[in-house]
Write an enzyme that holds these catalytic residues in place. Structure first.
Site, mmCIF file in Angstrom:
data_model
loop_
_atom_site.group_PDB
_atom_site.id
_atom_site.type_symbol
_atom_site.label_atom_id
_atom_site.label_comp_id
_atom_site.label_asym_id
_atom_site.label_seq_id
_atom_site.Cartn_x
_atom_site.Cartn_y
_atom_site.Cartn_z
ATOM 1 N N CYS A 90 25.957 25.737 42.128
ATOM 2 C CA CYS A 90 24.611 25.937 42.684
ATOM 3 C C CYS A 90 24.633 26.721 43.994
ATOM 4 O O CYS A 90 24.268 27.890 44.044
ATOM 5 C CB CYS A 90 23.927 24.594 42.929
ATOM 6 S SG CYS A 90 23.729 23.562 41.462
ATOM 7 N N ARG A 91 25.076 26.060 45.064
ATOM 8 C CA ARG A 91 24.978 26.660 46.396
ATOM 9 C C ARG A 91 25.948 27.811 46.632
ATOM 10 O O ARG A 91 25.545 28.878 47.099
ATOM 11 C CB ARG A 91 25.186 25.583 47.467
ATOM 12 C CG ARG A 91 24.100 24.527 47.452
ATOM 13 C CD ARG A 91 24.423 23.386 48.390
ATOM 14 N NE ARG A 91 25.555 22.608 47.866
ATOM 15 C CZ ARG A 91 26.155 21.634 48.522
ATOM 16 N NH1 ARG A 91 25.755 21.315 49.742
ATOM 17 N NH2 ARG A 91 27.142 20.962 47.983
ATOM 18 N N SER A 92 27.219 27.603 46.337
ATOM 19 C CA SER A 92 28.189 28.662 46.653
ATOM 20 C C SER A 92 28.002 29.922 45.817
ATOM 21 O O SER A 92 28.167 31.027 46.358
ATOM 22 C CB SER A 92 29.630 28.152 46.600
ATOM 23 O OG SER A 92 29.965 27.610 45.355
ATOM 24 N N ASN A 138 30.851 24.613 42.707
ATOM 25 C CA ASN A 138 30.726 26.065 42.514
ATOM 26 C C ASN A 138 29.733 26.372 41.394
ATOM 27 O O ASN A 138 29.932 27.251 40.580
ATOM 28 C CB ASN A 138 32.089 26.680 42.225
ATOM 29 C CG ASN A 138 32.146 28.198 42.361
ATOM 30 O OD1 ASN A 138 32.936 28.841 41.697
ATOM 31 N ND2 ASN A 138 31.325 28.792 43.199
ATOM 32 N N ASP A 182 22.597 19.965 48.510
ATOM 33 C CA ASP A 182 22.944 20.194 47.107
ATOM 34 C C ASP A 182 21.702 19.982 46.219
ATOM 35 O O ASP A 182 21.178 18.875 46.152
ATOM 36 C CB ASP A 182 24.050 19.241 46.686
ATOM 37 C CG ASP A 182 24.656 19.586 45.343
ATOM 38 O OD1 ASP A 182 24.071 20.409 44.605
ATOM 39 O OD2 ASP A 182 25.722 19.027 45.025
ATOM 40 N N CYS A 200 31.219 25.106 47.791
ATOM 41 C CA CYS A 200 30.435 23.871 47.689
ATOM 42 C C CYS A 200 31.227 22.915 46.802
ATOM 43 O O CYS A 200 32.394 23.168 46.518
ATOM 44 C CB CYS A 200 29.015 24.125 47.178
ATOM 45 S SG CYS A 200 28.884 24.694 45.468
#
Length: 164
Positions: free
Chosen positions: A19-21, A17, A130, A14
């Site tokens: 939140c999402r990933s 690096n 995000d 993301c």
């Protein structure tokens, strides 16, 4: 440059690096472990930008993972050119991430660049938005749910050699 191992390998990416990933990495590791395949898969995450390198994921991400009994001990790192050779699959969380991954790919890159949401999510849910600037943990729970579906579907397809 990096050399690919015998294990199948996945890199979740993301923007930062944070939140999402990291959620996607933790969920994919959990899916792999539940399938008893931890010896066959390597899963990591990275960010397109290095703003948060070395930091722990967002506290809300860690809280959501903890609620689902998933530990995460990694820290943010930035995507490196050798990742395109070391990993079989590199996943973007949204179309902007995927475009950046394609733009940044070095000559001779061998990794397949994919959108995580293309694996089992409804068309209107395939973009993992995000949640960084959102308030509360509900958006992070949504990312967890999307990752759970997508990672399970990806692993099923990968085991059947159905990834194009």
């Amino acid at each position: 440059m990096g050399k690919r191992s015998q294990k199948n390998s996945v890199l979740m990416v993301c923007v930062g690096n944070l939140c999402r990933s990291p959620i996607a990495e933790a969920v994919m590791r959990d899916v792999v472990e539940r399938a008893g395949l931890q010896g066959e898969w390597r899963v990591e995450s990275a960010g397109i930008e290095g703003w948060h390198s070395g930091r722990q994921p967002d506290e809300r991400a860690l809280n959501v993972l903890a609620r689902h009994n998933i530990d995460y001990l990694g820290s943010a790192r930035v995507l490196a050119p050798e990742d395109y050779l070391k990993f079989d699959y590199i996943f973007g969380m949204d179309l902007s991430n995927l475009a950046a991954l394609r733009r940044m790919a070095p000559k001779g890159a061998t990794a397949k660049l994919l959108l995580l949401g293309d694996f089992g999510l409804k068309p209107d849910e395939r973009i993992l938005e995000d949640p960084y600037y959102d308030i509360g943990e509900a958006p992070f729970e949504q990312i967890y749910r999307q990752c759970s579906i997508a990672c399970n579907n990806f692993l099923k397809q990968a085991r059947l050699n159905q990834i194009m």
